[in-house]
Design an enzyme around this catalytic site. Structure first.
Site, PDB file in Angstrom:
ATOM      1  N   HIS A   1       0.897  -1.136   0.349  1.00 44.27           N
ATOM      2  CA  HIS A   1      -0.252  -0.109   0.450  1.00 44.27           C
ATOM      3  C   HIS A   1       0.833   0.992  -0.402  1.00 44.27           C
ATOM      4  CE1 HIS A   1      -3.614  -2.428   0.770  1.00 44.27           C
ATOM      5  NE2 HIS A   1      -3.483  -2.925   1.164  1.00 44.27           N
TER       6      HIS A   1
ATOM      7  N   HIS B   1      -6.449  -7.009  -0.278  1.00 50.61           N
ATOM      8  CA  HIS B   1      -6.774  -5.157  -0.722  1.00 50.61           C
ATOM      9  C   HIS B   1      -5.740  -5.803  -2.069  1.00 50.61           C
ATOM     10  CE1 HIS B   1      -6.870  -6.189   3.833  1.00 50.61           C
ATOM     11  NE2 HIS B   1      -8.071  -5.277   3.182  1.00 50.61           N
TER      12      HIS B   1
HETATM   13 ZN    ZN Z   1      -4.524  -6.732   2.689  1.00 46.78          ZN
END
Ligand code: ZN
Length: 347
Positions: A161, A198
């Site tokens: 991320h 994610h």
């Molecule tokens: Zn994740």
């Protein structure tokens, strides 16, 4: 070394983030050091060996991340401590939109600039741990460069991320991107396959305008799931990178069948791209019992995914991303690693 050398730096356990906030309620951060203990048990269960992590030159880290961001990670905690009434961790309480705005001098403003959310508190030991996480990814990369067909890096904190200039979602330094950037030294084209639940938004952003690193992510539909703002199917890269990003979002709660079908699409596109090496951003949080509950992949599903990815027969660096504490975390890693090396699952 075994067919699949594994790497872990125990001092990364010094990073022990506390703060997190969901729907206005502060709670304990889920990216705990206990994760690493459970993942180490998974390596042992697969019969593989953990190797120590030597210092590395981290040259690719400076190519992937901005100098001011690295400076913020290095000095931010100490500066924060000097601010009146500061808490024990750097947590941003500002949400700058950046376009047309000016980079601030003070630590409160810089925290807002460099931290996308409250999931990435910067503690006393965070930067040192994150650097060792990078070293871990680079040690696995080096093993592959020296001839191992694959290597596994138990990285904490995770990285996918984090973009060039921003921490987010438990991530500070993008280990997978740094591994890929390093592999570019040996190969004209590299692919990153991200199977964390994610979307790998930081990784996508880092390579968004580049054709030499093909980024693919299979994840829960971000229209109502973290990271929310990126990860949609229409994001295909831009400029020279147009066509070199593939997002395969799946409806929340999708199970093995849909997940593996998406994986087959991803693998077909990776074959078309003809990379010389692969980075697997291995999140285990797509599992049905992961606390984030985005997808419903089973433990045998991870073995099957590993078999299919390994069948690409590319030099591969497997980098640990997410996957949070549940009764199944150990066996999910074991399942993936056993699937990769072709060891039968215990019945
Ligand atoms: Zn994740």
């Amino acid at each position: 070394m075994s067919d699949l050398p594994c790497f872990y730096a125990p001092e990364t356990a010094d990073h022990d983030p506390q703060f997190w906030m969901l729907r206005g309620v502060p709670s304990r951060n889920k990216e705990t050091a206990e994760r690493a203990e459970r993942l180490l048990a998974g390596i042992a269960d697969a019969g593989l060996t953990v190797h120590p992590v030597p210092p590395t030159d981290r040259a690719a880290m400076h190519e992937v991340h901005t100098a001011r961001y690295l400076e913020f990670l290095r000095d931010g905690w100490a500066e924060w401590q000097k601010a009146p009434g500061a808490g024990p961790e750097v947590v941003a309480n500002l949400h700058p939109q950046k376009v047309g705005q000016t980079y601030p001098e003070g630590i409160t403003g810089r925290a807002g600039w460099h931290m996308a959310d409250t999931g990435c508190p910067l503690g006393q030991h965070t930067y040192a741990a994150a650097l060792r996480g990078v070293d871990t990814a680079l040690a696995a990369t080096e093993a592959v460069r020296k001839g191992a067909r694959a290597a596994y890096a138990l990285c904490r904190p995770p990285g996918h991320h984090a973009d060039a200039d921003t921490a987010a979602g438990h991530c500070f330094l993008n280990n997978s991107a740094i591994a890929a950037q390093t592999l570019r030294g040996d190969h004209d084209r590299v692919a990153i396959l991200d199977i964390d639940v994610h979307h790998g938004n930081g990784t996508q952003a880092i390579f968004h305008d580049r054709a030499d690193v093909f980024t693919v992510s299979i994840h829960a539909d971000p229209s109502n799931f973290y990271p929310f703002y990126l990860g949609h199917a229409h994001e295909v890269g831009q400029g020279a990178g147009k066509g070199a990003n593939l997002n395969l979002p799946l409806p929340i709660g999708s199970g093995d069948e849909d997940w593996l079908a998406a994986l087959d699409r991803a693998l077909a596109r990776i074959r078309d791209h003809a990379p010389g090496a692969l980075v697997v951003a291995l999140g285990l949080d797509a599992h049905e019992n992961d606390p984030f509950k985005g997808l419903a992949v089973t433990t045998p599903g991870f073995a099957e995914a590993a078999r299919r990815i390994a069948a690409l027969n590319l030099p591969s660096v497997i980098v640990q991303e997410g996957g949070y504490v549940s009764e199944d975390l150990t066996r999910n890693l074991s399942s993936f690693l056993r699937g990769w090396i072709g060891v039968r699952q215990p019945v």
